[in-house]
Design a protein around this motif. Structure first.
Motif, PDB file in Angstrom:
ATOM      1  N   PRO A  63       1.802  32.441  12.809  1.00  0.00           N
ATOM      2  CA  PRO A  63       2.121  32.754  11.740  1.00  0.00           C
ATOM      3  C   PRO A  63       3.965  32.247  11.386  1.00  0.00           C
ATOM      4  CG  PRO A  63       1.637  34.697  11.939  1.00  0.00           C
ATOM      5  CD  PRO A  63       0.937  34.168  13.095  1.00  0.00           C
ATOM      6  N   TYR A  64       4.349  33.407  12.445  1.00  0.00           N
ATOM      7  CA  TYR A  64       6.037  33.122  12.361  1.00  0.00           C
ATOM      8  C   TYR A  64       6.674  31.110  13.553  1.00  0.00           C
ATOM      9  CZ  TYR A  64       6.171  37.445  10.052  1.00  0.00           C
ATOM     10  OH  TYR A  64       5.634  38.432   9.536  1.00  0.00           O
ATOM     11  N   LEU A  65       5.595  30.842  13.661  1.00  0.00           N
ATOM     12  CA  LEU A  65       5.865  29.252  14.196  1.00  0.00           C
ATOM     13  C   LEU A  65       5.255  28.222  13.538  1.00  0.00           C
ATOM     14  CD1 LEU A  65       5.552  30.331  17.699  1.00  0.00           C
ATOM     15  CD2 LEU A  65       7.462  30.041  16.490  1.00  0.00           C
TER      16      LEU A  65
ATOM     17  N   GLN B   6       5.906  26.549  23.628  1.00  0.00           N
ATOM     18  CA  GLN B   6       4.742  27.291  23.423  1.00  0.00           C
ATOM     19  C   GLN B   6       4.567  27.970  22.771  1.00  0.00           C
ATOM     20  OE1 GLN B   6       1.797  28.993  23.884  1.00  0.00           O
ATOM     21  NE2 GLN B   6       1.615  28.265  26.489  1.00  0.00           N
ATOM     22  N   LEU B   7       3.328  27.143  21.259  1.00  0.00           N
ATOM     23  CA  LEU B   7       3.518  27.725  19.894  1.00  0.00           C
ATOM     24  C   LEU B   7       2.832  29.176  20.305  1.00  0.00           C
ATOM     25  CD1 LEU B   7       3.598  24.901  18.173  1.00  0.00           C
ATOM     26  CD2 LEU B   7       5.213  26.162  18.517  1.00  0.00           C
ATOM     27  N   GLY B   8       1.652  29.394  20.810  1.00  0.00           N
ATOM     28  CA  GLY B   8       0.855  30.499  21.537  1.00  0.00           C
ATOM     29  C   GLY B   8       1.517  32.287  21.120  1.00  0.00           C
ATOM     30  N   ARG B   9       2.928  32.281  22.041  1.00  0.00           N
ATOM     31  CA  ARG B   9       3.397  33.182  22.835  1.00  0.00           C
ATOM     32  C   ARG B   9       4.231  34.038  21.302  1.00  0.00           C
ATOM     33  NH1 ARG B   9       8.943  32.725  21.053  1.00  0.00           N
ATOM     34  NH2 ARG B   9       8.985  30.481  19.790  1.00  0.00           N
ATOM     35  N   ASP B  10       4.737  35.721  21.904  1.00  0.00           N
ATOM     36  CA  ASP B  10       5.088  36.579  21.012  1.00  0.00           C
ATOM     37  C   ASP B  10       5.979  36.068  20.470  1.00  0.00           C
ATOM     38  OD1 ASP B  10       3.231  38.201  21.803  1.00  0.00           O
ATOM     39  OD2 ASP B  10       4.509  39.360  22.829  1.00  0.00           O
ATOM     40  N   ALA B  11       6.141  36.395  19.018  1.00  0.00           N
ATOM     41  CA  ALA B  11       7.055  35.728  18.359  1.00  0.00           C
ATOM     42  C   ALA B  11       7.418  36.858  17.089  1.00  0.00           C
ATOM     43  CB  ALA B  11       7.007  34.498  17.814  1.00  0.00           C
TER      44      ALA B  11
ATOM     45  N   LYS C 277      10.284  27.106  28.407  1.00  0.00           N
ATOM     46  CA  LYS C 277       8.750  26.754  27.381  1.00  0.00           C
ATOM     47  C   LYS C 277       9.143  27.632  25.949  1.00  0.00           C
ATOM     48  CE  LYS C 277       5.052  24.324  29.627  1.00  0.00           C
ATOM     49  NZ  LYS C 277       5.071  24.401  31.219  1.00  0.00           N
ATOM     50  N   THR C 278      10.354  28.804  26.506  1.00  0.00           N
ATOM     51  CA  THR C 278       9.738  30.212  25.280  1.00  0.00           C
ATOM     52  C   THR C 278      11.339  30.337  25.301  1.00  0.00           C
ATOM     53  OG1 THR C 278       8.975  31.351  27.453  1.00  0.00           O
ATOM     54  CG2 THR C 278       7.626  30.119  25.845  1.00  0.00           C
ATOM     55  N   PRO C 279      11.802  31.009  24.433  1.00  0.00           N
ATOM     56  CA  PRO C 279      13.096  31.447  24.576  1.00  0.00           C
ATOM     57  C   PRO C 279      13.801  32.280  25.858  1.00  0.00           C
ATOM     58  CG  PRO C 279      12.167  31.799  22.180  1.00  0.00           C
ATOM     59  CD  PRO C 279      11.030  31.478  23.207  1.00  0.00           C
ATOM     60  N   ILE C 280      15.219  32.995  26.061  1.00  0.00           N
ATOM     61  CA  ILE C 280      15.150  33.309  27.441  1.00  0.00           C
ATOM     62  C   ILE C 280      15.166  34.839  26.986  1.00  0.00           C
ATOM     63  CG2 ILE C 280      17.297  33.792  28.212  1.00  0.00           C
ATOM     64  CD1 ILE C 280      18.686  31.488  27.993  1.00  0.00           C
ATOM     65  N   LEU C 281      15.264  35.471  25.784  1.00  0.00           N
ATOM     66  CA  LEU C 281      15.110  36.638  25.285  1.00  0.00           C
ATOM     67  C   LEU C 281      13.768  37.283  25.319  1.00  0.00           C
ATOM     68  CD1 LEU C 281      18.049  37.677  22.968  1.00  0.00           C
ATOM     69  CD2 LEU C 281      17.778  37.704  25.715  1.00  0.00           C
ATOM     70  N   PRO C 282      13.227  38.434  25.592  1.00  0.00           N
ATOM     71  CA  PRO C 282      11.497  38.426  25.157  1.00  0.00           C
ATOM     72  C   PRO C 282      12.108  39.107  23.581  1.00  0.00           C
ATOM     73  CG  PRO C 282      13.059  39.990  26.635  1.00  0.00           C
ATOM     74  CD  PRO C 282      14.059  39.653  26.130  1.00  0.00           C
ATOM     75  N   SER C 283      10.740  38.208  22.381  1.00  0.00           N
ATOM     76  CA  SER C 283      10.409  39.098  21.587  1.00  0.00           C
ATOM     77  C   SER C 283      10.266  39.864  20.731  1.00  0.00           C
ATOM     78  CB  SER C 283       9.226  37.401  20.920  1.00  0.00           C
ATOM     79  OG  SER C 283       9.157  38.328  19.967  1.00  0.00           O
ATOM     80  N   ILE C 284      10.789  40.286  20.007  1.00  0.00           N
ATOM     81  CA  ILE C 284      11.106  41.220  19.671  1.00  0.00           C
ATOM     82  C   ILE C 284       9.853  42.001  19.438  1.00  0.00           C
ATOM     83  CG2 ILE C 284      12.135  42.924  17.468  1.00  0.00           C
ATOM     84  CD1 ILE C 284      14.220  41.409  16.789  1.00  0.00           C
ATOM     85  N   ALA C 285       8.950  40.880  18.875  1.00  0.00           N
ATOM     86  CA  ALA C 285       6.835  41.877  18.424  1.00  0.00           C
ATOM     87  C   ALA C 285       6.714  41.656  19.610  1.00  0.00           C
ATOM     88  CB  ALA C 285       6.736  39.986  18.641  1.00  0.00           C
ATOM     89  N   THR C 286       7.681  42.182  20.764  1.00  0.00           N
ATOM     90  CA  THR C 286       7.280  42.096  22.424  1.00  0.00           C
ATOM     91  C   THR C 286       7.848  44.031  22.418  1.00  0.00           C
ATOM     92  OG1 THR C 286       6.677  39.882  23.260  1.00  0.00           O
ATOM     93  CG2 THR C 286       6.884  41.570  24.988  1.00  0.00           C
ATOM     94  N   LEU C 287       8.888  43.856  21.815  1.00  0.00           N
ATOM     95  CA  LEU C 287       9.257  45.110  22.316  1.00  0.00           C
ATOM     96  C   LEU C 287       9.486  46.090  21.618  1.00  0.00           C
ATOM     97  CD1 LEU C 287      13.052  44.155  22.718  1.00  0.00           C
ATOM     98  CD2 LEU C 287      11.293  44.422  24.500  1.00  0.00           C
TER      99      LEU C 287
ATOM    100  N   VAL D 218       9.021  46.486  10.643  1.00  0.00           N
ATOM    101  CA  VAL D 218       9.086  45.575  11.839  1.00  0.00           C
ATOM    102  C   VAL D 218       8.232  45.673  12.434  1.00  0.00           C
ATOM    103  CG1 VAL D 218      10.140  46.584  14.114  1.00  0.00           C
ATOM    104  CG2 VAL D 218      10.860  48.072  11.678  1.00  0.00           C
ATOM    105  N   PHE D 219       6.534  45.662  12.026  1.00  0.00           N
ATOM    106  CA  PHE D 219       5.449  45.390  12.470  1.00  0.00           C
ATOM    107  C   PHE D 219       4.552  44.276  12.333  1.00  0.00           C
ATOM    108  CE2 PHE D 219       5.580  50.150  13.713  1.00  0.00           C
ATOM    109  CZ  PHE D 219       5.220  49.938  15.606  1.00  0.00           C
ATOM    110  N   SER D 220       4.635  43.999  10.639  1.00  0.00           N
ATOM    111  CA  SER D 220       4.051  42.915  10.258  1.00  0.00           C
ATOM    112  C   SER D 220       4.929  41.954  10.351  1.00  0.00           C
ATOM    113  CB  SER D 220       3.973  42.850   9.035  1.00  0.00           C
ATOM    114  OG  SER D 220       5.576  43.699   7.843  1.00  0.00           O
ATOM    115  N   ALA D 221       6.306  41.948  10.866  1.00  0.00           N
ATOM    116  CA  ALA D 221       7.616  40.800  10.635  1.00  0.00           C
ATOM    117  C   ALA D 221       7.205  39.647  12.100  1.00  0.00           C
ATOM    118  CB  ALA D 221       8.495  41.193  10.537  1.00  0.00           C
ATOM    119  N   GLY D 222       6.204  40.527  13.362  1.00  0.00           N
ATOM    120  CA  GLY D 222       5.703  40.513  14.190  1.00  0.00           C
ATOM    121  C   GLY D 222       4.383  39.639  14.656  1.00  0.00           C
TER     122      GLY D 222
END
Length: 705
Positions: A15-17, A60-65, A113-123, A384-388
Motif C-alpha cells: 500500500p505504501y508504494l 522492487q515493489l514487493g519489498r518492506d516499505a 533495486k531497493t533503497p540503501i537504508l533498511p526500511s523502518i518496517a523491517t526494524l 508506527v506499525f500500521s504506517a509500515g
C-alpha cells in the motif's frame, strides 16, 4: 513502465508504494500553473514548500516499505510577481530531490533495486528474523563502504534522507530528518547546498574562523560524534529572538544532547543571546524514538516516552524500534539555556510525535510557575506499525469486541472513558479510493470504490486514540507534579500548526488534521489520508476545562464526535456564542495534507490568515488503485478565520505524493538568504567503457539488489 504495470507484473500490492503514496520520478524546474479564485496579496513573492519521502531505488515493489521511508523530495509553489502587474501573482511549481549522500549514491548506481537504508518496517517488525535484520544492516554498511572506493563520484558520509521537514533560520532554508544533521536548500529553485553543522553549510562562503576549524559543530569530536549530530526533524524557531533550538538523540548515554543557535543578528539586539551546542540532557532513560519536543519562551520540554529505538533491543529479542506501554511517559523540563536543571515529570505511558505549542505561566514578579504543553497524544504505538503495513500489537487495555467487525467499525480514537464518553462511531460515509482500506459501505453518496485484496492491518480497538492533549507542569510544587493532563476534544487530531507569530506563547488557535473515516487509525497510519481540517479555540477549551475539569488523564473537555460537530448545531454556551471547534470537510474522494498558517499583512486577529495545503482527488486512481499517468494535484488556500472559504486552488503539473511537513517562506526570507558558492549536482551519467573497478562495483551492487 508505470508503477501500475510493475505492480501487476511482480504481484506486489504494497500500500505504501501504490496510489498517491507511490513516488514520482519527474522533477520540474519553475513551471507556471493555472489557478482559480484569487491569490491573496500576502502570498505574492513567497513560496510554500513541503517535504516527504520519494524513494529513488524503487524497482522492487514487493519489498518492506514504511511511510517514513524514502529519499527526501521537496515540492513547492512560488507566487511570483506578475511582470505586467506587481500586485498580481503567477504561481510556479517546482519539485526536486534533496541531494543527500544517499540520493547521490542511488542516482550514481541505477542498478540498485531497493533503497540503501533498511526500511523502518523491517526494524519495527516484531516477527522479523534477527538474521534478516542483521543482513539488511550489513547490506547498508557494505554499500556505504563501496561508495568510498576509487571512482565513486560521491562518498556516503551521512545516512540521512532529509525527508521530514523544512524550515528557515538565519538566512538558510534547512531540510531535516532524525538520522543526520539538517541540510541546506536554496530557495526558490530548491537546489541542495550541503550539510549544516551548526555553524555553516557545505557550499557556503566560510569565514576565516570557520576555515581554521575553530568553531564548534554538531556532534563535537570523537569516535561517536557522527551519531551525536543526529538532529530532530522538528527544530524550533523562536519568533521573537530568531534562535533555533534543537536536540540530538542517539542510543549511547547520555542519549540526548541539546543545542541553541542564535542568529548572527538577533531580532532583539539587546538580548545578548548565547550559543549552546551539544549540551547533554541528564536523566534520559535510554535510546528513544524522539521526533519532536516543546519550547516556550523560557523553557524546553524533552519527551522521554516508552518507544525505544536502539540496536541493543536485538539483544533482548525485541525489534530495534519497540514500544513498552508498561513504562511511564517522562517529560524533562528545563530552562532554555541550562539542561543541567532538568526536572523530570512522569505519567501514564503514551506516544507523541508532534507538539502543537508550549508556553509559560508566570507570577506577578515574572517568575515562571508552570510550563504548559499542547500535543497530539496517541495512546499506543499503532501508528508506527500500521504506517509500515504491519499488524499493530494489541493495546494493553484491549477489550474483546461484542459485535462483529463488519457491524461495528469502531474509530481508532473513538473514546476515552467507557463510562463518561459518548459512543463515537464517526459514521459519516467515507469516499476513499485507495488500496489501503477494504470495502466500505456508503449510505449517502454513490461511489464505485474497488475492494482491494490487501487492506493494511489496522487497529479497531476502542482504546486507540490520538487527540489534542494538554499538560501543565508545575515548577513550584515541592516535587515534580503534572497538575493538568487531559484532552481538549474527543475528535482525532494530528499534524498541528499555529500562527507562527504566536508560537511559544499562549496562542489561542491551533489547526490540525482529522478525518470522517470510521477508523482514524487507518487514515493516520497510512499517512495524511485527511478529509477534515480542524481549528481549535484553545483558550475557550482551557477555560471550560478549568470551570468543569474532565477526568484526569482519560477525560476530554469537549466529548462531541466529528459527526456531532459537522451535523449538529453547537451546544449553547452563554459566555461564548462561537463553537470552539471549527471543521472544514474536503469534497468526496479528495484528501488534504498537512496545512500551514500564513497571516494576513495587517491581521485583525490571531486567526486572520490562510491555511495552505496540497490536495489530491483520488477519483484519478484507476481500477487497480494506481494513479493515472496524467494525475495531478492542487494547492489549496483556505480562509483560516471562517474555515469555509477556499479562496484559491492552484492546479499543479503533476501530483504531489502524500508526504510529511511543509513551511511557508516569505519574499523577505527568499531575498535574505546567505550567499552560496556552489550547490550539489546530479552525478554524471558517463557512457562508453568503464574501468574494471567500476564494473566490479556495479556487479556487487546488482547482486545486492
Amino acid at each position: 513502465m508505470s508503477n501500475s504495470s510493475l505492480k501487476r507484473k511482480r504481484g506486489s500490492e504494497h500500500p505504501y508504494l501504490s496510489g498517491n503514496f507511490a513516488p514520482v520520478s519527474k522533477t520540474h524546474s519553475s513551471t507556471p500553473c493555472t489557478y482559480t479564485g484569487t491569490i491573496p496579496r500576502e502570498l505574492i513573492g513567497g513560496q510554500y514548500v513541503r517535504n516527504g519521502g520519494n524513494p529513488i531505488s524503487n524497482a522492487q515493489l514487493g519489498r518492506d516499505a514504511h511511510w517514513f521511508d524514502g529519499d527526501g523530495m521537496l515540492a513547492g509553489v512560488q507566487f511570483k510577481r506578475s511582470s505586467t502587474n506587481p500586485d498580481d501573482a503567477v504561481p510556479h511549481f517546482v519539485n526536486k530531490y534533496i541531494l543527500t549522500d544517499l540520493a547521490l549514491s542511488s542516482f550514481e548506481n541505477p542498478r540498485l533495486k531497493t533503497p540503501i537504508l533498511p526500511s523502518i518496517a523491517t526494524l519495527v517488525n516484531p516477527v522479523a528474523f534477527l538474521v534478516v535484520i542483521i543482513l539488511r544492516i550489513l547490506r547498508t554498511v557494505f554499500l556505504v563502504l563501496l561508495s568510498a572506493l576509487p571512482g565513486s563520484q560521491h562518498v556516503i558520509k551521512r545516512i540521512s534522507v532529509a525527508n521530514t521537514n523544512i524550515l528557515f533560520h538565519d538566512g538558510r532554508a534547512l531540510a531535516t530528518c532524525e538520522s543526520g544533521p539538517p541540510i541546506r536548500i536554496q530557495l526558490p529553485e530548491l537546489d541542495t547546498v550541503g550539510w549544516y553543522d551548526g555553524t555553516t553549510a557545505e557550499g557556503e562562503m566560510k569565514s576565516q574562523g570557520e576555515r581554521d576549524g575553530k568553531v564548534d559543530v554538531f556532534g563535537g569530536t570523537g569516535l561517536f560524534s557522527w551519531m551525536r549530530e543526529w538532529t530532530t526533524g522538528h527544530p524550533k524557531i523562536d519568533p521573537r529572538t530568531g534562535e533555533m533550538l534543537l536536540f540530538h538523540c542517539n542510543f549511547m548515554a547520555p542519549y540526548v544532547h541539546y543545542s541553541v543557535i542564535p542568529p548572527e543578528k538577533p531580532l532583539s539586539a539587546h538580548l545578548g543571546l548565547t550559543r549552546t551546542l551539544n549540551a547533554p540532557v541528564p536523566g534520559c532513560s535510554g535510546g528513544k524514538m524522539m521526533h519532536d519536543f516543546g519550547v516556550s519562551q523560557k523553557h524546553t520540554v524533552i519527551l522521554d516516552l516508552p518507544l525505544t529505538l536502539t540496536p541493543f533491543n536485538l539483544l533482548k529479542n525485541q525489534p530495534i524500534v519497540s514500544y513498552n506501554p508498561d513504562q511511564p511517559a517522562r517529560f524533562g523540563v528545563f530552562p532554555r539555556r541550562d539542561p543541567t536543571q532538568v526536572k523530570w515529570f512522569e505519567t501514564t505511558g503514551c506516544c507523541i510525535f508532534h507538539t502543537a505549542n508550549t508556553w509559560d505561566d508566570t507570577d506577578v514578579t515574572g517568575d515562571v510557575t508552570a510550563v504548559n504543553l499542547l500535543t497530539c497524544r496517541l495512546t499506543s504505538a499503532s501508528l508506527v506499525f500500521s504506517a509500515g503495513n504491519l499488524t499493530p500489537p494489541p493495546h494493553p487495555k484491549h477489550k474483546e469486541r461484542e459485535e462483529p467487525e463488519e457491524d461495528r467499525r469502531i474509530s481508532f480514537f473513538s473514546k476515552y472513558d467507557e463510562d463518561d464518553a459518548p459512543a463515537d462511531l464517526e459514521k459519516i460515509p467515507s469516499n476513499e479510493r485507495t488500496p489501503l482500506i477494504a470495502s466500505i459501505h456508503h449510505t449517502s453518496i454513490e461511489d464505485t470504490d474497488f475492494a482491494p485484496s490487501n487492506p493494511p492491518p489496522i487497529s479497531i480497538d476502542d482504546e486507540e486514540q490520538c487527540r489534542l492533549y494538554y499538560y501543565r507542569f508545575s515548577l513550584i510544587s515541592p516535587t515534580p507534579m503534572i497538575t493538568h493532563q487531559y484532552a481538549l476534544s474527543a475528535i482525532p487530531f494530528e499534524f498541528p500548526t499555529a500562527n507562527p507569530a504566536y508560537e511559544m506563547s499562549a496562542a489561542r488557535y491551533i489547526y490540525g488534521c482529522s478525518t470522517c473515516n470510521e477508523s482514524f487509525g487507518a487514515a493516520l497510519g497510512k499517512a495524511t489520508k485527511i478529509d477534515v481540517l480542524a481549528k481549535m479555540d484553545v483558550k475557550t477549551l482551557l477555560e471550560r476545562g478549568e470551570s468543569s475539569p474532565p477526568k484526569n488523564i482519560t477525560g476530554a473537555v469537549d466529548n462531541r464526535s466529528i459527526v456531532d460537530i459537522l451535523t449538529s448545531p453547537p451546544p449553547p454556551h452563554p459566555s461564548d456564542d462561537d463553537d470552539p471547534i471549527s471543521l472544514f470537510r474536503m469534497p468526496p474522494h479528495t484528501y488534504a495534507q498537512e496545512a500551514r498558517f500564513v497571516s494576513r499583512a495587517n491581521p485583525a486577529s490571531e486567526d486572520d490568515g490562510y491555511l495552505l495545503f496540497y490536495a489530491f482527488d483520488e477519483s484519478q486512481l484507476d481500477e487497480h488503485g494506481e494513479c493515472t499517468p496524467d494525475a495531478s494535484g492542487e494547492l489549496w488556500i483556505l480562509d483560516a478565520k471562517n474555515m469555509s472559504d477556499v479562496v484559491a486552488k492552484v492546479r499543479l503539473p503533476q501530483r504531489v505524493p502524500y508526504g510529511l511537513h511543509g513551511n511557508w517562506f516569505s519574499e523577505e526570507m527568499i531575498g535574505g538568504q546567505r550567499e552560496v558558492a556552489r550547490c550539489r549536482a546530479m552525478p554524471r551519467t558517463d557512457e562508453g567503457e568503464v574501468g574494471w573497478l567500476k564494473r566490479v562495483k556495479g556487479g556487487l551492487i546488482a547482486a545486492l539488489g
